[in-house]
Motif scaffolding. Sequence first.
Motif, PDB file in Angstrom:
ATOM      1  N   ASP A  10      36.786  37.046  28.420  1.00 37.98           N
ATOM      2  CA  ASP A  10      36.575  36.694  29.392  1.00 37.98           C
ATOM      3  C   ASP A  10      36.831  35.111  29.553  1.00 37.98           C
ATOM      4  OD1 ASP A  10      34.698  38.658  28.548  1.00 37.98           O
ATOM      5  OD2 ASP A  10      33.977  37.331  27.940  1.00 37.98           O
ATOM      6  N   TYR A  11      37.650  34.604  29.082  1.00 46.39           N
ATOM      7  CA  TYR A  11      38.190  32.850  29.244  1.00 46.39           C
ATOM      8  C   TYR A  11      39.051  33.117  30.868  1.00 46.39           C
ATOM      9  CZ  TYR A  11      40.317  28.208  29.068  1.00 46.39           C
ATOM     10  OH  TYR A  11      40.959  27.329  29.396  1.00 46.39           O
ATOM     11  N   HIS A  12      39.973  34.273  30.125  1.00 44.78           N
ATOM     12  CA  HIS A  12      40.820  34.153  30.874  1.00 44.78           C
ATOM     13  C   HIS A  12      40.952  34.847  32.768  1.00 44.78           C
ATOM     14  CE1 HIS A  12      45.459  35.805  32.272  1.00 44.78           C
ATOM     15  NE2 HIS A  12      45.542  35.230  32.250  1.00 44.78           N
ATOM     16  N   HIS A  13      39.549  35.731  32.681  1.00 45.99           N
ATOM     17  CA  HIS A  13      38.757  35.878  33.588  1.00 45.99           C
ATOM     18  C   HIS A  13      38.360  35.208  34.553  1.00 45.99           C
ATOM     19  CE1 HIS A  13      37.815  39.330  36.240  1.00 45.99           C
ATOM     20  NE2 HIS A  13      36.129  38.778  35.678  1.00 45.99           N
ATOM     21  N   GLN A  14      37.977  34.274  33.805  1.00 50.74           N
ATOM     22  CA  GLN A  14      36.824  32.935  34.472  1.00 50.74           C
ATOM     23  C   GLN A  14      37.878  32.251  35.161  1.00 50.74           C
ATOM     24  OE1 GLN A  14      35.300  30.636  32.014  1.00 50.74           O
ATOM     25  NE2 GLN A  14      32.812  30.499  33.359  1.00 50.74           N
ATOM     26  N   ILE A  15      38.899  32.059  34.486  1.00 50.92           N
ATOM     27  CA  ILE A  15      40.150  31.086  35.288  1.00 50.92           C
ATOM     28  C   ILE A  15      40.590  31.909  36.980  1.00 50.92           C
ATOM     29  CG2 ILE A  15      42.391  29.877  34.462  1.00 50.92           C
ATOM     30  CD1 ILE A  15      41.796  29.178  31.656  1.00 50.92           C
ATOM     31  N   TYR A  16      41.187  32.978  36.203  1.00 50.86           N
ATOM     32  CA  TYR A  16      41.738  33.889  37.401  1.00 50.86           C
ATOM     33  C   TYR A  16      40.165  34.218  38.546  1.00 50.86           C
ATOM     34  CZ  TYR A  16      45.819  35.688  36.409  1.00 50.86           C
ATOM     35  OH  TYR A  16      47.308  35.863  36.212  1.00 50.86           O
ATOM     36  N   GLN A  17      39.384  34.598  38.771  1.00 52.02           N
ATOM     37  CA  GLN A  17      37.818  34.001  39.586  1.00 52.02           C
ATOM     38  C   GLN A  17      38.021  32.552  40.444  1.00 52.02           C
ATOM     39  OE1 GLN A  17      34.549  35.640  37.108  1.00 52.02           O
ATOM     40  NE2 GLN A  17      34.611  36.992  38.563  1.00 52.02           N
ATOM     41  N   SER A 135      51.003  29.761  43.862  1.00 52.51           N
ATOM     42  CA  SER A 135      51.116  30.590  43.305  1.00 52.51           C
ATOM     43  C   SER A 135      51.750  30.096  42.240  1.00 52.51           C
ATOM     44  CB  SER A 135      52.399  31.623  44.175  1.00 52.51           C
ATOM     45  OG  SER A 135      53.543  30.742  44.373  1.00 52.51           O
ATOM     46  N   PHE A 136      52.867  29.024  42.311  1.00 53.65           N
ATOM     47  CA  PHE A 136      53.323  28.086  40.876  1.00 53.65           C
ATOM     48  C   PHE A 136      51.868  28.038  39.799  1.00 53.65           C
ATOM     49  CE2 PHE A 136      56.533  26.850  43.718  1.00 53.65           C
ATOM     50  CZ  PHE A 136      57.522  27.547  43.803  1.00 53.65           C
ATOM     51  N   LEU A 137      51.222  27.825  39.880  1.00 52.77           N
ATOM     52  CA  LEU A 137      49.929  27.578  39.028  1.00 52.77           C
ATOM     53  C   LEU A 137      49.049  28.661  39.092  1.00 52.77           C
ATOM     54  CD1 LEU A 137      49.006  24.449  41.165  1.00 52.77           C
ATOM     55  CD2 LEU A 137      50.071  24.467  39.335  1.00 52.77           C
ATOM     56  N   ARG A 138      49.219  30.068  38.852  1.00 54.19           N
ATOM     57  CA  ARG A 138      49.289  30.761  38.828  1.00 54.19           C
ATOM     58  C   ARG A 138      48.539  31.418  37.443  1.00 54.19           C
ATOM     59  NH1 ARG A 138      49.745  35.990  37.032  1.00 54.19           N
ATOM     60  NH2 ARG A 138      52.512  35.809  37.102  1.00 54.19           N
ATOM     61  N   PRO A 139      47.206  30.982  36.781  1.00 54.08           N
ATOM     62  CA  PRO A 139      46.957  31.116  35.454  1.00 54.08           C
ATOM     63  C   PRO A 139      47.212  32.388  34.549  1.00 54.08           C
ATOM     64  CG  PRO A 139      45.119  30.995  36.478  1.00 54.08           C
ATOM     65  CD  PRO A 139      46.193  31.625  37.887  1.00 54.08           C
ATOM     66  N   SER A 140      49.129  32.623  34.669  1.00 56.52           N
ATOM     67  CA  SER A 140      48.811  32.811  33.718  1.00 56.52           C
ATOM     68  C   SER A 140      49.046  33.072  31.799  1.00 56.52           C
ATOM     69  CB  SER A 140      51.010  33.844  33.994  1.00 56.52           C
ATOM     70  OG  SER A 140      51.449  33.346  33.740  1.00 56.52           O
ATOM     71  N   GLU A 141      48.973  34.292  31.445  1.00 57.99           N
ATOM     72  CA  GLU A 141      49.064  33.770  29.719  1.00 57.99           C
ATOM     73  C   GLU A 141      49.859  32.781  29.293  1.00 57.99           C
ATOM     74  OE1 GLU A 141      48.875  35.889  25.189  1.00 57.99           O
ATOM     75  OE2 GLU A 141      48.622  37.045  27.515  1.00 57.99           O
TER      76      GLU A 141
END
Length: 161
Positions: A10-17, A135-141
């Motif tokens: 949920d946390y990761h999904h929220q940052i991606y949204q 693109s460089f700041l994409r919040p990947s794990e």
Amino acid sequence: MKNKDFNWKDYHHQIYQIYHGMIALTLVPFALLFLEWDSSLEKVEVDYSSVLFILAAQLFWVIGFACWYVWKGERVLYVFEEEMSLHEKLKEFKRKNIYKYLILAAAGFIAAFAMWVQPSFLFVIAYFAVLVQYSFLRPSEDKLVRDMRLSKEERNELHSK
């Protein structure tokens, strides 16, 4: 974000949204302006010596500064201390990244505004430079773990919840 209620997905999904929402916010005006250029019957010639173009070109400095600031700015640098819990680190990461995305969104709006004021492909290039920064700041794990300097135990704790 309470410790009991934390869910990594949920946390990761929220940052991606938030990340995709900020990109979409700037992409809509840019795309509309770009489509208007393509569909207009009269092609606008840019006079690079005009006062309007010279004033609009000064916005390159603002866009360039915003792109620099998301990497080196004082308010966007992560501040992680040894005694911080994992949840405090996650809050800090989210807060700083939202701030970075807002700065880039402002730079994208400035590029779109400059395109509207003075139609020139130079501002299109400036907008694409902002997209590259996104693109460089994409919040990947992996980026999250690397930026927060998580230990292996903390990373395992993330996935256990």
